[in-house]
Design an enzyme around this catalytic site. Structure first.
Site, PDB file in Angstrom:
ATOM      1  N   THR A   1      65.563  34.156 -14.498  1.00 17.16           N
ATOM      2  CA  THR A   1      66.962  34.399 -14.873  1.00 17.16           C
ATOM      3  C   THR A   1      67.542  35.626 -14.161  1.00 17.16           C
ATOM      4  O   THR A   1      66.800  36.538 -13.769  1.00 17.16           O
ATOM      5  CB  THR A   1      67.033  34.605 -16.403  1.00 17.16           C
ATOM      6  OG1 THR A   1      68.293  35.147 -16.759  1.00 17.16           O
ATOM      7  CG2 THR A   1      65.978  35.585 -16.894  1.00 17.16           C
ATOM      8  N   ASP A   2      68.875  35.675 -14.081  1.00 19.20           N
ATOM      9  CA  ASP A   2      69.532  36.870 -13.528  1.00 19.20           C
ATOM     10  C   ASP A   2      69.487  38.043 -14.517  1.00 19.20           C
ATOM     11  O   ASP A   2      69.774  39.178 -14.139  1.00 19.20           O
ATOM     12  CB  ASP A   2      70.991  36.561 -13.148  1.00 19.20           C
ATOM     13  CG  ASP A   2      71.859  36.083 -14.299  1.00 19.20           C
ATOM     14  OD1 ASP A   2      71.332  35.897 -15.420  1.00 19.20           O
ATOM     15  OD2 ASP A   2      73.078  35.886 -14.096  1.00 19.20           O
ATOM     16  N   GLU A   3      69.113  37.753 -15.777  1.00 21.28           N
ATOM     17  CA  GLU A   3      69.141  38.823 -16.783  1.00 21.28           C
ATOM     18  C   GLU A   3      68.094  39.902 -16.510  1.00 21.28           C
ATOM     19  O   GLU A   3      68.164  40.992 -17.067  1.00 21.28           O
ATOM     20  CB  GLU A   3      68.976  38.234 -18.192  1.00 21.28           C
ATOM     21  CG  GLU A   3      70.064  37.227 -18.488  1.00 21.28           C
ATOM     22  CD  GLU A   3      70.231  36.888 -19.962  1.00 21.28           C
ATOM     23  OE1 GLU A   3      69.855  37.693 -20.815  1.00 21.28           O
ATOM     24  OE2 GLU A   3      70.753  35.791 -20.232  1.00 21.28           O
TER      25      GLU A   3
ATOM     26  N   TYR B   1      64.182  39.415 -24.365  1.00 16.97           N
ATOM     27  CA  TYR B   1      64.100  38.187 -23.547  1.00 16.97           C
ATOM     28  C   TYR B   1      64.004  38.547 -22.066  1.00 16.97           C
ATOM     29  O   TYR B   1      63.092  38.107 -21.354  1.00 16.97           O
ATOM     30  CB  TYR B   1      65.326  37.292 -23.793  1.00 16.97           C
ATOM     31  CG  TYR B   1      65.543  36.237 -22.731  1.00 16.97           C
ATOM     32  CD1 TYR B   1      64.618  35.214 -22.545  1.00 16.97           C
ATOM     33  CD2 TYR B   1      66.676  36.256 -21.906  1.00 16.97           C
ATOM     34  CE1 TYR B   1      64.804  34.246 -21.563  1.00 16.97           C
ATOM     35  CE2 TYR B   1      66.866  35.291 -20.930  1.00 16.97           C
ATOM     36  CZ  TYR B   1      65.936  34.287 -20.759  1.00 16.97           C
ATOM     37  OH  TYR B   1      66.116  33.335 -19.778  1.00 16.97           O
TER      38      TYR B   1
ATOM     39  N   LYS C   1      60.900  37.966 -19.364  1.00 14.23           N
ATOM     40  CA  LYS C   1      61.045  37.185 -18.133  1.00 14.23           C
ATOM     41  C   LYS C   1      60.723  38.061 -16.915  1.00 14.23           C
ATOM     42  O   LYS C   1      60.105  37.606 -15.958  1.00 14.23           O
ATOM     43  CB  LYS C   1      62.465  36.608 -18.002  1.00 14.23           C
ATOM     44  CG  LYS C   1      62.815  35.516 -18.976  1.00 14.23           C
ATOM     45  CD  LYS C   1      61.972  34.258 -18.840  1.00 14.23           C
ATOM     46  CE  LYS C   1      62.274  33.463 -17.588  1.00 14.23           C
ATOM     47  NZ  LYS C   1      61.502  32.164 -17.582  1.00 14.23           N
TER      48      LYS C   1
HETATM   49  N1  LIG Z   1      69.735  28.403 -19.872  1.00 16.85           N
HETATM   50  C1  LIG Z   1      70.081  29.235 -18.898  1.00 16.85           C
HETATM   51  O1  LIG Z   1      71.263  29.499 -18.716  1.00 16.85           O
HETATM   52  C2  LIG Z   1      69.036  29.830 -17.986  1.00 16.85           C
HETATM   53  C3  LIG Z   1      69.460  30.557 -16.870  1.00 16.85           C
HETATM   54  C4  LIG Z   1      68.507  31.057 -15.978  1.00 16.85           C
HETATM   55  C5  LIG Z   1      67.166  30.834 -16.206  1.00 16.85           C
HETATM   56  N2  LIG Z   1      66.780  30.142 -17.315  1.00 16.85           N
HETATM   57  C6  LIG Z   1      65.321  29.910 -17.484  1.00 16.85           C
HETATM   58  O2  LIG Z   1      65.120  28.518 -17.324  1.00 16.85           O
HETATM   59  C7  LIG Z   1      64.048  28.081 -18.161  1.00 16.85           C
HETATM   60  C8  LIG Z   1      64.535  26.948 -19.041  1.00 16.85           C
HETATM   61  O3  LIG Z   1      65.648  27.391 -19.818  1.00 16.85           O
HETATM   62  P1  LIG Z   1      66.346  26.431 -20.877  1.00 16.85           P
HETATM   63  O4  LIG Z   1      67.719  26.955 -21.096  1.00 16.85           O
HETATM   64  O5  LIG Z   1      66.142  25.025 -20.488  1.00 16.85           O
HETATM   65  O6  LIG Z   1      65.461  26.772 -22.167  1.00 16.85           O
HETATM   66  P2  LIG Z   1      65.252  25.935 -23.490  1.00 16.85           P
HETATM   67  O7  LIG Z   1      65.011  26.945 -24.561  1.00 16.85           O
HETATM   68  O8  LIG Z   1      66.320  24.915 -23.658  1.00 16.85           O
HETATM   69  O9  LIG Z   1      63.894  25.132 -23.219  1.00 16.85           O
HETATM   70  C9  LIG Z   1      62.626  25.736 -23.181  1.00 16.85           C
HETATM   71  C10 LIG Z   1      61.580  24.641 -23.311  1.00 16.85           C
HETATM   72  O10 LIG Z   1      60.290  25.260 -23.232  1.00 16.85           O
HETATM   73  C11 LIG Z   1      59.468  24.760 -24.264  1.00 16.85           C
HETATM   74  N3  LIG Z   1      58.478  25.783 -24.593  1.00 16.85           N
HETATM   75  C12 LIG Z   1      58.676  26.971 -25.216  1.00 16.85           C
HETATM   76  N4  LIG Z   1      57.513  27.639 -25.355  1.00 16.85           N
HETATM   77  C13 LIG Z   1      56.562  26.862 -24.760  1.00 16.85           C
HETATM   78  C14 LIG Z   1      55.168  27.015 -24.547  1.00 16.85           C
HETATM   79  N5  LIG Z   1      54.507  28.099 -24.989  1.00 16.85           N
HETATM   80  N6  LIG Z   1      54.491  26.030 -23.905  1.00 16.85           N
HETATM   81  C15 LIG Z   1      55.147  24.917 -23.480  1.00 16.85           C
HETATM   82  N7  LIG Z   1      56.453  24.715 -23.669  1.00 16.85           N
HETATM   83  C16 LIG Z   1      57.163  25.671 -24.284  1.00 16.85           C
HETATM   84  C17 LIG Z   1      60.430  24.451 -25.408  1.00 16.85           C
HETATM   85  O11 LIG Z   1      59.871  23.494 -26.317  1.00 16.85           O
HETATM   86  C18 LIG Z   1      61.634  23.914 -24.657  1.00 16.85           C
HETATM   87  O12 LIG Z   1      61.543  22.525 -24.449  1.00 16.85           O
HETATM   88  C19 LIG Z   1      63.601  29.313 -18.942  1.00 16.85           C
HETATM   89  O13 LIG Z   1      62.470  29.834 -18.307  1.00 16.85           O
HETATM   90  C20 LIG Z   1      64.774  30.277 -18.847  1.00 16.85           C
HETATM   91  O14 LIG Z   1      64.339  31.607 -18.887  1.00 16.85           O
HETATM   92  C21 LIG Z   1      67.674  29.627 -18.195  1.00 16.85           C
END
Ligand SMILES: NC(=O)c1ccc[n+]([C@@H]2O[C@H](COP(=O)([O-])OP(=O)(O)OC[C@H]3O[C@@H](n4cnc5c(N)ncnc54)[C@H](O)[C@@H]3O)[C@@H](O)[C@H]2O)c1
Length: 353
Positions: free
Chosen positions: A130-132, A156, A160
């Site tokens: 993430t950019d955070e 968070y 990350k």
């Molecule tokens: N949503 C955003 O805007 C955003 C932006 C940049 C980066 N990200 C990164 O992208 C990734 C996905 O984000 P998202 O928004 O889809 O998140 P989300 O919370 O919707 O999904 C996370 C998934 O990971 C699974 N999970 C959690 N802990 C787990 C574990 N220990 N083992 C296996 N599975 C596990 C959950 O069941 C869920 O299905 C993350 O790593 C997040 O940091 C998200």
């Protein structure tokens, strides 16, 4: 192999990957509250999608899956991802995002060492971040680039950042072929309604207040989820090893502007009687340590890999609102909590553990 492929971005990635490449995906997801196998309903009975419920931190399970399925790449989406939850309960974030990623890396490293030379050469571990991790920008600061120093402010972001550093270390120390992507805020179909855009759409439709932190002027750089998935596919196939790539939408918007846009689209598509949806906006006490502004300089992935955000924010937001309006069953399953029983009720291709 995809981890966290039942979450918001992971499920979009799995759907796109199978549609674009026809390849098979092994999907390892713990199914926390954020995991929803209903997102992958269209793949039910499709042998190209193998779903396993499990934890990335379960070394024994990961070892067995790698030995059995012999993936040629791992894309790590699995994470605890909601900033507010990390403020109230940081332990799960450290456990999955730091300890879990470490365990996954370590098992991957052992597996990779045992591959034939040409397989080792081809193998990739792509870490989705993430950019955070870069902290907060002032109004006039230049956007984050890949060399911006890490300055995570929430539990968070800190978890990350730690996972990014571990990925970096496994490349530099052990030669594991890794690529990391750092992306801005995503929006689009299948996003869990605790996040800003779906929360506002669903609250508005229910006639509930639209809560906005502080003065609503916190700025995020919004990217349509499928553009993010395309960036990940490119980084996976063409990214330079050990490198990080920032992915962003070049669409900076304040929270209040995003919410007003959602209200305008709903006023048009689902008009309510009386005052428009914007009358439901209500400002609430700010989140502690709320970062003021994020913005991504995505010049590197554009130049090196030829990626471009294809979806304009206004068009993408309208499509997203339309998707939530067109999928009341998905919304109802999430709202009622039934989605958590989806696997036991419907999913037939799940591996037995
Ligand atoms: N949503 C955003 O805007 C955003 C932006 C940049 C980066 N990200 C990164 O992208 C990734 C996905 O984000 P998202 O928004 O889809 O998140 P989300 O919370 O919707 O999904 C996370 C998934 O990971 C699974 N999970 C959690 N802990 C787990 C574990 N220990 N083992 C296996 N599975 C596990 C959950 O069941 C869920 O299905 C993350 O790593 C997040 O940091 C998200």
């Amino acid at each position: 192999m995809v981890t966290g492929g039942a979450g918001f971005i992971g499920s979009n990635f799995v759907l796109d990957w199978i549609a674009e490449t026809g390849g098979t995906v092994l999907n390892l997801d713990k199914l926390t509250y954020a995991g929803n196998v209903g997102n992958l309903k269209s793949l039910q009975g499709d042998s190209r999608h193998i779903f396993v419920q499990g934890d990335i931190g379960d070394g024994e399970l990961v070892r067995r899956l790698l030995a059995e399925h012999r993936p040629r790449a791992i894309v790590n989406f699995a994470a605890e991802s909601h900033v507010d939850r990390s403020i109230h309960g940081p332990a799960d974030f450290v456990q999955t995002n730091v300890v879990g990623t470490f365990s996954l890396l370590d098992e991957t490293y052992r597996y990779w060492q045992g591959l034939k030379p040409e397989e080792r050469e081809r193998f990739r571990f792509l870490h989705v971040s993430t950019d955070e991790v870069y902290g907060s920008l002032g109004p006039e600061d230049p956007a984050f680039c890949e060399t911006t120093p890490y300055a995570p402010n929430s539990p968070y972001a800190a978890s990350k950042a730690a996972s990014d550093h571990l990925v970096r270390a496994y490349h530099h120390t052990y030669g594991l072929p890794t690529v990391t992507t750092n992306c801005s805020n995503n929006y689009g179909p299948y996003q869990f309604p605790e996040k800003l855009i779906p929360l506002m759409i669903l609250n508005a439709l229910a006639g509930k207040p639209l809560p906005i932190y502080g003065d609503g002027l916190n700025v995020r750089d919004w990217l349509y989820v499928r553009d993010h998935c395309e960036g990940i596919r490119l980084a996976l196939t063409k990214g330079r090893l050990g490198e990080t790539y920032n992915i962003g939408g070049r669409s900076e918007r304040s929270n209040i502007d995003v919410v007003r846009s959602v209200c305008r689209i709903l006023d048009e598509l689902r008009p309510r009687t009386g005052a428009g949806y914007a009358s439901l906006i209500s400002f609430v006490k700010d989140r502690p340590g709320h970062d003021r502004r994020y913005a991504i300089n995505c010049g590197k992935i554009e130049r090196e890999l030829g990626w471009l955000a294809g979806k304009d924010f206004d068009a993408g937001l309208r499509e997203t609102v339309e998707w939530y309006l067109a999928n009341p069953e998905w919304v109802e399953n999430v709202r009622s909590g039934n989605y958590q029983r989806w696997v036991e009720l419907n999913y037939t291709t799940r591996e037995s553990l």
